[in-house]
Design a protein around this motif. Sequence first.
Motif, mmCIF file in Angstrom:
data_model
loop_
_atom_site.group_PDB
_atom_site.id
_atom_site.type_symbol
_atom_site.label_atom_id
_atom_site.label_comp_id
_atom_site.label_asym_id
_atom_site.label_seq_id
_atom_site.Cartn_x
_atom_site.Cartn_y
_atom_site.Cartn_z
ATOM 1 N N HIS A 224 0.837 -1.189 0.000
ATOM 2 C CA HIS A 224 0.000 0.000 0.000
ATOM 3 C C HIS A 224 0.878 1.247 0.000
ATOM 4 O O HIS A 224 1.992 1.240 0.531
ATOM 5 N N GLY A 225 0.360 2.347 -0.568
ATOM 6 C CA GLY A 225 1.107 3.589 -0.608
ATOM 7 C C GLY A 225 1.450 4.111 0.774
ATOM 8 O O GLY A 225 0.645 4.017 1.704
ATOM 9 N N TYR A 226 2.663 4.655 0.916
ATOM 10 C CA TYR A 226 3.140 5.214 2.185
ATOM 11 C C TYR A 226 2.958 6.727 2.097
ATOM 12 O O TYR A 226 3.665 7.413 1.354
ATOM 13 N N SER A 227 2.043 7.263 2.864
ATOM 14 C CA SER A 227 1.610 8.648 2.707
ATOM 15 C C SER A 227 2.506 9.654 3.417
ATOM 16 O O SER A 227 3.170 9.329 4.416
ATOM 17 N N THR A 228 2.525 10.869 2.870
ATOM 18 C CA THR A 228 3.171 12.061 3.444
ATOM 19 C C THR A 228 4.598 11.806 3.933
ATOM 20 O O THR A 228 4.977 12.233 5.013
ATOM 21 N N GLN A 229 5.374 11.117 3.104
ATOM 22 C CA GLN A 229 6.770 10.854 3.432
ATOM 23 C C GLN A 229 7.693 11.691 2.553
ATOM 24 O O GLN A 229 7.444 11.862 1.360
ATOM 25 N N SER A 230 8.754 12.224 3.127
ATOM 26 C CA SER A 230 9.730 13.005 2.374
ATOM 27 C C SER A 230 10.589 12.083 1.515
ATOM 28 O O SER A 230 11.147 11.089 2.013
ATOM 29 N N SER A 252 1.902 11.695 -1.704
ATOM 30 C CA SER A 252 0.491 12.009 -1.470
ATOM 31 C C SER A 252 -0.079 11.046 -0.433
ATOM 32 O O SER A 252 0.626 10.173 0.087
ATOM 33 N N THR A 253 -1.357 11.164 -0.168
ATOM 34 C CA THR A 253 -2.000 10.263 0.796
ATOM 35 C C THR A 253 -2.041 8.833 0.292
ATOM 36 O O THR A 253 -2.297 7.910 1.069
ATOM 37 N N THR A 254 -1.790 8.638 -0.997
ATOM 38 C CA THR A 254 -1.751 7.281 -1.559
ATOM 39 C C THR A 254 -0.333 6.867 -1.946
ATOM 40 O O THR A 254 -0.144 5.864 -2.630
ATOM 41 N N GLY A 255 0.657 7.657 -1.512
ATOM 42 C CA GLY A 255 2.044 7.308 -1.786
ATOM 43 C C GLY A 255 2.579 7.775 -3.126
ATOM 44 O O GLY A 255 3.724 7.474 -3.478
ATOM 45 N N GLN A 256 1.787 8.531 -3.885
ATOM 46 C CA GLN A 256 2.205 8.971 -5.207
ATOM 47 C C GLN A 256 3.220 10.111 -5.116
ATOM 48 O O GLN A 256 3.195 10.928 -4.190
ATOM 49 N N LEU A 257 4.098 10.168 -6.115
ATOM 50 C CA LEU A 257 5.106 11.214 -6.228
ATOM 51 C C LEU A 257 4.992 11.869 -7.604
ATOM 52 O O LEU A 257 4.820 11.174 -8.613
ATOM 53 N N LYS A 258 5.111 13.197 -7.637
ATOM 54 C CA LYS A 258 5.070 13.896 -8.920
ATOM 55 C C LYS A 258 5.708 15.264 -8.763
ATOM 56 O O LYS A 258 5.380 16.023 -7.851
#
Length: 292
Positions: A224-230, A252-258
């Motif tokens: 599952h996505g790891y949320s709000t991580q630097s 993001s809250t779903t682990g997305q990066l952009k």
Amino acid sequence: MRIRATVAAVSGALALSALAVPSAQAVDAPSFRDAAAAAIEADRNAPAQRSTFAAAAAVGDLDVSFSGLKIAAAVKVGTTNKVSTTVTYKITHGADVDIHSDDFATGPYIYKGSYEQPVNLLLGDNPATCTSTSATTATCKGKIDVYPAYDELINSDAGTWKAGGLALNYATEEFADQGAMGSTKVQRISRLTVNASPEPVKKGKTITVTGKLSRANWETHKYHGYSTQSVQLQFRKKNSSTYTTVKTIKTSTTGQLKTTVKASVDGYYRYNFAGTSTTPAVKAAGDFVDVK
């Protein structure tokens, strides 16, 4: 305490009677894992002893004590595959304890929570192997075996665990148990992806770099996505071996990066996550961008 279902079914003082016959000698006798878990659980459930426990002191009737335990700094566990980690330690025993007898077994374990009332416990499938260094001392090597597919872990178990040692005498039903001998982190394995586009791209144009940071969920057995991580966006030139950090963004809250950058020279983009106490560090493989 939570132990794999086949182990948890054997508990309390009655379970200790199962230690009387080694598994090598009886078809219905418990495995080392079962016997060790039963001894620890019966030990923790004994009201007369519970108030006398000292976190680093050996308890039990068997004349064995433990020292010098070494374990990996982290045990990284995914969603389904068995994970094993090697533990070494030393034992000191009474002259009347035959550690090479079929009736004797020892092994390491790790536990989450307090020594007196652990919330979870992990052991090895088989006893440790010991080599005598004198008439009353030995060095031992054993394993901790983890089966995430059997619901041994829940997500809140991630973090710091303490290590202990156990010794059993199947014939006499005596045991020795010692905790707080070391520590390790049991972590949820992480995954990180990256994609830089368009490819190729004209110099000075915008590159969009996407990706996802995820980690093992021990309760759903999926990632599952790891949320709000630097997470750091890093770049290395085509003929260089060194990555430099371009910027740091959060998932993001779903682990997305952009994020976006300007194209300058040919090279590789990757995301780099430094890790947390519950989740190990991970780097994505570099994605090459050809700049025209």
